[in-house]
Design an enzyme around this catalytic site. Structure first.
Site, short mmCIF file in Angstrom:
data_model
loop_
_atom_site.label_atom_id
_atom_site.label_comp_id
_atom_site.label_asym_id
_atom_site.label_seq_id
_atom_site.Cartn_x
_atom_site.Cartn_y
_atom_site.Cartn_z
N GLU A 199 34.97 94.63 37.20
CA GLU A 199 36.23 95.37 37.21
C GLU A 199 36.67 95.62 38.65
OE1 GLU A 199 35.46 98.97 35.02
OE2 GLU A 199 35.11 97.92 33.14
N ARG A 237 29.85 100.05 28.42
CA ARG A 237 29.96 99.41 29.72
C ARG A 237 30.13 97.90 29.51
NH1 ARG A 237 31.05 103.61 31.46
NH2 ARG A 237 30.18 104.75 33.25
N HIS A 271 39.64 100.44 31.27
CA HIS A 271 38.59 101.43 31.53
C HIS A 271 39.17 102.84 31.71
CE1 HIS A 271 34.26 101.91 33.28
NE2 HIS A 271 34.63 102.95 32.55
#
Length: 332
Positions: free
Chosen positions: A264, A235, A283
């Site tokens: 994000e 993360r 991601h």
């Protein structure tokens, strides 16, 4: 009465059809928090992707909700504390994404050390005018073979990374909250966290986002990574990005590859200007046709297990059992 379930993203069709056998399903694609506040009270269950946020202000209105099934291994997009207080079961998927994410982690590592993305941009820009340009300019390229690879986090994903890296001729060091005898049997060596950073050539982050892991790679620990490579498929909040950018700018960190960021989505970032030193992806380490379908089936199974009055193995908030016993949420 059949349960009413909301799916808040574009789920694969086969697991969605399985869910529809047992529940009335509304697909609401990527609703805003304000939209969710208006409709969440209509549902017994909800299946959410990491892109769907379920904060306190939404869950306070979820008077009917019994279960939140996360279509992901992470669950930091859900206010678990509020869910538990209200007797809402929260589940996650586990194991399904391990192979896809581990494969991606290895790919990021190779791309970082061998400068593959940089080389792609180089040739597309028409800069390959001679072999001498490449042989003289592409200095500092290294192989993964022979390196010491440190892995922080030895869950299913960490283990899958370790096995792949071991097969590539590396030495595996690791740190986890608990020791993992099964991975030590194949040659991984457990060390305290800071010792892993000191002794490794490459460090791969495979940890979840928790209060304990927030900025686990901070300014002080970046000093232990001087002359090394860092890869993050956990993360974004595991890394203090300001301190990281400074370490790259000052050439203390050799390189950084990441699939995740503190905030994000990302459209502008200080890391963008370091093309040689970084590999950045949006991601998507777990995205593959096979993994997405498997994950959908597990998310559906977790939701239905709760609505059958049973306790799923992948229950995140076990404290909820004291607040609302399984028999009280049974609908199937």
């Amino acid at each position: 009465m059949r349960p009413k379930v909301a799916v808040l993203f574009k789920m694969k069709s086969k697991p969605l059809e399985e869910l529809k056998k047992y529940a009335d399903v509304d697909v609401i694609l990527y609703p805003s928090v304000d939209q969710l506040k208006e409709v969440i009270g209509n549902y017994d269950g909800v299946i959410v992707a990491p892109t769907n946020s379920l904060p306190k202000e939404v869950l306070e209105r979820a008077e009917r909700l019994k279960v939140i099934s996360c279509h992901s291994a992470g669950y930091d997009h859900v206010d678990v504390e509020t869910a538990t207080r209200k007797g809402i079961y929260v589940t996650k998927v586990s194991g399904v994404l391990s192979e896809a994410v581990a494969e991606f982690a290895v790919g990021l590592t190779i791309a970082l050390l061998r400068k593959i993305p940089y080389a792609d941009r180089f040739i597309r820009a028409g800069k390959w005018d001679s072999h001498n340009t490449v042989w003289s300019g592409f200095k500092g390229i290294e192989t993964v073979y022979g390196k010491k690879v440190g892995i922080l986090g030895m869950g299913a994903i960490g283990k899958a990374i370790a096995r792949r890296m071991k097969a590539m001729g590396t030495e595996i060091l690791y740190w986890s909250r608990s020791r993992k005898p099964d991975i030590e049997e194949v040659g991984a060596k457990y060390l305290p966290l800071d010792d892993v950073l000191k002794e490794s050539d490459i460090v791969i982050l495979a940890l979840p986002a928790t209060k304990e892991t927030y900025h686990i790679i901070n300014e002080e620990r970046l000093k232990l990574l001087e002359g090394k490579y860092l890869v993050n498929i956990g993360r974004g909040v595991l890394v203090d990005e300001k301190a990281l950018t400074k370490a790259i700018e000052e050439r203390r960190l050799k390189g950084y590859a990441t699939d995740v960021f503190e905030k994000e989505p990302v459209q502008e970032h200080e890391l963008f200007k370091y093309e040689w030193e970084t590999v950045l992806t949006p991601h998507y380490a777990g995205l593959s046709k096979e993994a997405m379908e498997d994950m959908g089936f597990q998310a559906v199974k977790n939701l239905l297990t709760v609505l059958r009055g049973e306790v799923p193995e992948a229950l995140v908030n076990r404290e909820v059992l004291k607040v609302r016993p399984p028999e009280e949420v049974k609908m199937l």
